[in-house]
Write a protein that holds these residues in place. Structure first.
Motif, PDB file in Angstrom:
ATOM      1  N   GLU A 601      57.283  -3.908 -46.453  1.00 47.56           N
ATOM      2  CA  GLU A 601      56.059  -3.958 -47.243  1.00 47.56           C
ATOM      3  C   GLU A 601      55.967  -5.262 -48.038  1.00 47.56           C
ATOM      4  OE1 GLU A 601      53.670  -1.737 -46.797  1.00 47.56           O
ATOM      5  OE2 GLU A 601      55.064  -0.922 -45.339  1.00 47.56           O
ATOM      6  N   LEU A 602      57.103  -5.725 -48.532  1.00 44.17           N
ATOM      7  CA  LEU A 602      57.097  -6.990 -49.256  1.00 44.17           C
ATOM      8  C   LEU A 602      56.742  -8.152 -48.330  1.00 44.17           C
ATOM      9  CD1 LEU A 602      57.541  -8.465 -51.859  1.00 44.17           C
ATOM     10  CD2 LEU A 602      60.003  -8.462 -51.430  1.00 44.17           C
ATOM     11  N   LEU A 603      57.242  -8.091 -47.107  1.00 45.11           N
ATOM     12  CA  LEU A 603      56.943  -9.152 -46.141  1.00 45.11           C
ATOM     13  C   LEU A 603      55.462  -9.189 -45.790  1.00 45.11           C
ATOM     14  CD1 LEU A 603      59.900  -9.380 -43.600  1.00 45.11           C
ATOM     15  CD2 LEU A 603      58.902 -11.229 -44.937  1.00 45.11           C
ATOM     16  N   ILE A 604      54.808  -8.045 -45.761  1.00 44.47           N
ATOM     17  CA  ILE A 604      53.365  -8.026 -45.497  1.00 44.47           C
ATOM     18  C   ILE A 604      52.648  -8.877 -46.540  1.00 44.47           C
ATOM     19  CG2 ILE A 604      51.292  -6.583 -45.496  1.00 44.47           C
ATOM     20  CD1 ILE A 604      52.939  -4.366 -44.239  1.00 44.47           C
ATOM     21  N   GLN A 605      53.036  -8.717 -47.809  1.00 48.41           N
ATOM     22  CA  GLN A 605      52.395  -9.500 -48.868  1.00 48.41           C
ATOM     23  C   GLN A 605      52.773 -10.972 -48.778  1.00 48.41           C
ATOM     24  OE1 GLN A 605      52.151  -7.670 -52.826  1.00 48.41           O
ATOM     25  NE2 GLN A 605      53.327  -5.977 -51.949  1.00 48.41           N
ATOM     26  N   TYR A 647      55.628 -15.550 -38.159  1.00 47.81           N
ATOM     27  CA  TYR A 647      55.535 -16.212 -39.465  1.00 47.81           C
ATOM     28  C   TYR A 647      56.809 -17.026 -39.734  1.00 47.81           C
ATOM     29  CZ  TYR A 647      54.717 -16.828 -44.462  1.00 47.81           C
ATOM     30  OH  TYR A 647      54.515 -17.372 -45.708  1.00 47.81           O
ATOM     31  N   PHE A 648      57.957 -16.424 -39.465  1.00 53.03           N
ATOM     32  CA  PHE A 648      59.213 -17.154 -39.641  1.00 53.03           C
ATOM     33  C   PHE A 648      59.278 -18.354 -38.696  1.00 53.03           C
ATOM     34  CE2 PHE A 648      60.856 -13.049 -41.407  1.00 53.03           C
ATOM     35  CZ  PHE A 648      61.194 -13.544 -42.659  1.00 53.03           C
ATOM     36  N   ALA A 649      58.761 -18.169 -37.475  1.00 52.14           N
ATOM     37  CA  ALA A 649      58.769 -19.282 -36.515  1.00 52.14           C
ATOM     38  C   ALA A 649      57.978 -20.458 -37.062  1.00 52.14           C
ATOM     39  CB  ALA A 649      58.185 -18.822 -35.178  1.00 52.14           C
TER      40      ALA A 649
END
Length: 692
Positions: A601-605, A647-649
């Motif tokens: 959930e934190l990663l979504i934000q 996103y990390f890429a």
């Protein structure tokens, strides 16, 4: 001419900043300044001084070719025919150009979107959204399926060797009068194979040319009969009979003067309206026969192949319709050179292609010619079950030829209630999977009253609810009980398939509108939903209706709060972020102590609001969490972070860490169980012929 020079210039401007090419181009004075100021003649001269590249060059470090992570919509892998495979990525522009090229070629032959292309007995995936594939050993079940789809006009596509086997086995059992054309691809088409296909199908035999890396970029011409290349997409060269290809639109991972592994001859033809370059495919570069040695074509021998039989005898069969003993002796000498120590070697000459194919089929297919049954005796429930399981079929949409018969599933009153349930759910799944047809409201209401009357609504409740939420059947939604259910929800594999399909289609519809912040930022999105299903193991299956309603809301299909009561708190907070467009104040403190659900959930934000993070630290934490849970929980734990790998890429590419970028892209694959099943089954049966 100017058009293709401009395409070369644009591609080189991208490649100059890619590690794989930067030094190579700089060494021959191709720089950004040169590309901005050089004339067309200077550009072409410099281009042809670029040293060609091979698959081995790319396999050593494919990540060095990455130019961008933006708009990636396609991932593929080379066939590995001439060595180990590697995964590559392509963007939307490339994919659109690939499909446009294919449609142009098909239009030469009068094949439009109204005619389905059925891919038969190969590892080839459908290229257009209306097409499908059928695979498996050529047994009675396979022939029944083939007989079924040939009831309507269609085109068959596949490897020539596999198409010949299908044709020779089925020729006296199936009416092929509706087959409008045969498209041969993936292998050279030998003269004897073309004759077999013409004799049995009685339709045009088309040669298609392409590769995994570049897509389809060549087709045989109905005017001159030669194979033409789409010169708007690719530039090809012949060097010592080896084909070099430059893909003009390979912006994500540039392919410049690439040896694709094929042996060819080319000639220029200025008289044909469909193409200026004729290409003849000779075979594969370095193709191996038997163990370790290449074999060249032998005069008088049309075709030959090798196979190990059940009793460990190596059979080398060859087709030679000319009775010449000197050719037979010479062939035997050459084969014995390849297998000098093989005492079980058996060399056999064939005059009939049918006899050759019979003798050299894999041992697992011995039963092809036994126990024939009538092909019109059809078990429709099992047939439709095979379709949705995906072990013999693969498709983007359920083909109309299959969907037209789906009404048979509703006429099931003579089955017991358990069988009726399975057939009813199969029908709903087929209708939803078709993506073209809505289920009539009266049919849904009939199912509701049927199961409510027998006090078995719990068995089909989830299916009906999901359809109502995503397809906006308001009348039935009012009839369905909501939060305070007086029964325990029952869930089976059909429910999960139906729900995942509905969410997938909902994502596709929202993606077209490009209005959703979630759609814009997170891709692929379906794994995020599948990982949400893991909430059921924490909160109980009764929270599943709430999770389905939550996704219907964030995809704009449903707007009320009737199902929020059992919605996990993390998803309630997510709704506030997505629907109210405001950030919830999660803290980055104590990340290592956060649960997988909290991290997700934190990663979504993080992704939605482009919050600055230490991506290396995040990946380390995610990996440590996954390593602890693997083997203890189900697949949904492992895929929880798939949607964030793109996103990390992007972050790693900005930092110049291309290897990590590439690995993140590898982990960003969408989830498709049917593709996995299809690929594993096709690998058992559908091998390529050896080419000489």
């Amino acid at each position: 001419m100017l058009d293709y020079i401009d395409k070369i210039r644009r591609l080189l401007k991208i490649a100059i900043n890619v590690p794989f090419y930067s030094q190579k181009l700089t060494n021959i004075a191709i720089t950004s300044e040169f590309l901005d100021s050089c004339s067309n003649d200077e550009l072409l001269s410099a281009f042809y001084h670029i040293s060609p590249i091979t698959k081995q060059d790319i396999r050593n470090a494919p990540y060095q070719l990455l130019a961008t992570t933006q708009n990636i919509v396609y991932r593929g892998a080379t066939s590995g025919t001439t060595g180990g495979a590697f995964v590559f990525f392509r963007d939307k522009i490339w994919n659109d150009k690939r499909l446009a090229s294919l449609n142009k070629f098909l239009a030469w032959w009068g094949i439009d979107e109204q005619v389905d292309i059925a891919h038969v007995n190969s590892r080839l995936f459908p290229l257009r959204h209306q097409d499908y594939a059928l695979i498996g050993g050529i047994d009675n079940t396979f022939l029944q399926r083939l007989n079924f789809i040939t009831k309507k006009p269609l085109v068959l596509r596949g490897y020539p060797s596999r198409l010949c086997e299908v044709a020779l086995i089925a020729q006296n059992r199936i009416d092929f009068s509706n087959v409008q054309a045969i498209i041969c691809t993936g292998e050279p088409l030998f003269d004897h194979q073309k004759q077999v296909l013409m004799d049995i199908f009685g339709c045009p035999i088309i040669t298609e040319y392409g590769s995994q890396e570049c897509g389809v970029y060549g087709f045989s011409c109905p005017v001159c009969g030669n194979l033409h290349i789409d010169e708007g997409r690719c530039l090809i060269e012949e060097k010592d009979n080896r084909l070099l290809v430059t893909d003009f639109y390979s912006y994500t991972m540039p392919m410049i003067r690439y040896y694709n592994g094929d042996l060819v001859t080319t000639e220029h033809n200025g008289s044909c309206p469909h193409g200026r370059v004729n290409v003849t495919i000779l075979g594969r570069d370095g193709e191996k026969f038997g163990v370790s040695q290449s074999l060249y074509p032998i005069r008088g021998v049309d075709y030959y192949r090798s196979i190990s039989t059940k009793d460990n005898t190596r059979l080398v069969g060859y087709l030679n319709q000319v009775n010449a003993k000197e050719i037979d002796r010479f062939f035997a000498q050459e084969i014995n050179k390849i297998f000098p120590d093989d005492s079980s070697l058996l060399i056999q000459k064939f005059v009939s292609p049918m006899d050759l194919y019979k003798a050299t089929m894999p041992p697992m297919q011995d039963k092809f010619f036994s126990d024939c049954i009538p092909l019109d005796v059809f078990n429709y429930p099992q047939f439709f079950l095979d379709v949705v399981k995906g072990d013999r079929w693969i498709y983007y949409n359920i083909p109309n030829v299959i969907l037209d018969e789906s009404y048979r599933l509703l006429d099931n009153s003579h089955y017991c209630i358990d069988e009726q349930l399975k057939l009813d759910k199969l029908y709903l799944l087929l209708m939803i999977s078709s993506k073209k047809r809505n289920i009539p409201s009266e049919e849904l209401e009939n199912l509701f009253y049927k199961y409510k009357k027998s006090n078995r609504l719990s068995l089909i409740y989830l299916d009906l609810l999901a359809i109502c939420l995503f397809r906006k059947h308001h009348k039935l939604l009012k009839l369905l009980p909501r939060n305070n259910l007086d029964f325990k929800i029952i869930v089976d594999s059909f429910d999960y398939q139906l729900i995942v399909k509905l969410v997938s289609l909902g994502i596709q519809q929202v993606r077209k509108k490009k209005e959703s912040l979630l759609i814009k930022k997170i891709n692929p999105l379906l794994p995020l939903f599948i990982s949400d299903l893991d909430y059921c193991s924490l909160y109980g299956v009764d929270c599943l209706p709430s999770i389905i309603a939550h996704w219907a809301k964030i995809l704009g299909c449903y707007h009320d709060n009737d199902y929020n009561k059992n919605l996990p708190q993390e998803l309630k907070q997510r709704e506030k972020v997505l629907l109210d467009k405001r950030e919830i104040n999660f803290t980055f403190n104590y990340l290592s102590n956060s649960t997988i659900l909290q991290l997700k959930e934190l990663l979504i934000q993080v992704v939605l609001f482009d919050i600055s993070i230490d991506n290396n630290l995040w990946l380390d934490i995610i990996n440590s969490k996954e390593n602890k849970t693997k083997g203890k929980k189900n697949l949904t734990d492992v895929i929880a972070f798939v949607p964030f790998m793109n996103y990390f890429a992007k972050l790693f590419l900005q930092q110049g860490e291309r290897e990590k970028t590439y690995n993140c892209l590898l982990m960003s694959a969408n989830i498709s169980n049917s593709n996995d099943n299809f690929d594993s089954v096709s690998g058992l049966y559908n091998f390529k012929q050896k080419i000489f």
